[in-house]
Scaffold this motif. Structure first.
Motif, PDB file in Angstrom:
ATOM      1  N   ALA A 128      49.516  40.751  45.657  1.00 40.97           N
ATOM      2  CA  ALA A 128      48.335  41.058  44.848  1.00 40.97           C
ATOM      3  C   ALA A 128      48.764  41.672  43.530  1.00 40.97           C
ATOM      4  O   ALA A 128      49.861  42.229  43.424  1.00 40.97           O
ATOM      5  N   LYS A 157      54.619  47.970  46.948  1.00 41.31           N
ATOM      6  CA  LYS A 157      53.501  48.341  46.066  1.00 41.31           C
ATOM      7  C   LYS A 157      53.566  49.833  45.762  1.00 41.31           C
ATOM      8  O   LYS A 157      53.789  50.650  46.648  1.00 41.31           O
ATOM      9  N   ARG A 209      41.169  36.442  47.396  1.00 41.40           N
ATOM     10  CA  ARG A 209      41.889  37.354  46.505  1.00 41.40           C
ATOM     11  C   ARG A 209      43.040  36.595  45.839  1.00 41.40           C
ATOM     12  O   ARG A 209      43.656  35.726  46.444  1.00 41.40           O
ATOM     13  N   ARG A 210      43.307  36.971  44.592  1.00 42.16           N
ATOM     14  CA  ARG A 210      44.411  36.346  43.879  1.00 42.16           C
ATOM     15  C   ARG A 210      45.733  36.962  44.320  1.00 42.16           C
ATOM     16  O   ARG A 210      45.880  38.178  44.360  1.00 42.16           O
ATOM     17  N   GLN A 211      46.680  36.120  44.636  1.00 43.15           N
ATOM     18  CA  GLN A 211      48.011  36.593  44.970  1.00 43.15           C
ATOM     19  C   GLN A 211      49.035  35.716  44.259  1.00 43.15           C
ATOM     20  O   GLN A 211      48.872  34.498  44.167  1.00 43.15           O
TER      21      GLN A 211
END
Length: 232
Positions: free
Chosen positions: A192, A165, A138-140
């Motif tokens: 994220a 978030k 996953r992109r973080q």
């Protein structure tokens, strides 16, 4: 002490008149805070005397602010500071006995009833990195924030920073000690993509708090110069 002819007599007697020239003895029970004080300060003293302790007075910078009759040996005083200028003041308590002898105890008290200033100078979202989460890449994005907080009395401030978030997702928080008036850069970690609420609280040594909140978007690398949406 016999002020008349030696021996018993109807006017003076032998030892019927007592002369008291000693001031009441004062012992500090509770010292005022050594830290800057906001709102209300407290001190307590114990007063003893060969005779009867009857009066007390509170003076701030030489001006009598309160006075009264002594109800017990321990005098517990709380006094407001919001009408005093921020800074150091001389606080004194005078206690008097039945014949007017005065005992005095003096302290230095620093008051601070002004909120610190706080500004979010810059929010930086750096290029994303692939992070393995639950077996998937996953992109973080690393997020950092530059802040400045200042106070006229406190040289250092405690600053709490959180990024949560939206609407009710997880978040992260950090607590740091900052030097008044000196900008600090704080790394908050990797996040994220999505919408977040950045909340910063600066607290000075007296307990005055300034809060700034800013809604931000974590996505492709960007540089933001935010305007706070709430401040109190």
């Amino acid at each position: 002490l016999d002020l008349g002819i030696p021996g018993p007599d109807l006017d003076f007697g032998a030892g019927r008149l007592r002369v008291d020239v000693e001031a009441p003895a004062l012992r500090t029970v509770v010292n005022p805070s050594v830290r800057p004080v906001r709102a209300t300060a407290r001190l307590a003293i114990e007063a003893t005397d060969a005779g009867q302790v009857v009066t007390w007075a509170l003076l701030i910078d030489g001006i009598r602010r309160r006075s009264g009759r002594v109800g017990s040996e321990v005098l517990d005083l709380r006094f407001g500071t919001r009408d005093l200028a921020d800074g150091t003041h001389t606080v004194a308590v005078e206690v008097g006995d039945a014949v007017g002898n005065l005992g005095r105890r003096t302290w230095r008290v620093t008051t601070d009833n002004t909120l610190p200033t706080l500004a979010i100078d810059q929010i930086v979202v750096r290029p994303a990195a692939a992070v393995r989460v639950a077996g998937r890449n996953r992109r973080q994005f690393p997020v950092a924030v530059t802040l400045t907080s200042a106070d006229t009395i406190s040289r250092t401030l405690i600053v709490d920073v959180s990024l949560t978030k939206l609407p009710r997702g997880p978040g992260r928080s950090r607590r740091i000690v900052m030097t008044s008036g000196v900008a600090g850069n704080i790394g908050l970690g990797r996040f994220a993509p999505g919408a977040y609420l950045l909340r910063v609280v600066a607290t000075d040594r007296a307990g005055n708090r300034r809060t700034v909140a800013q809604r931000i978007a974590v996505r492709a690398p960007r540089l933001e110069s935010p305007a706070p949406i709430t401040q109190n």
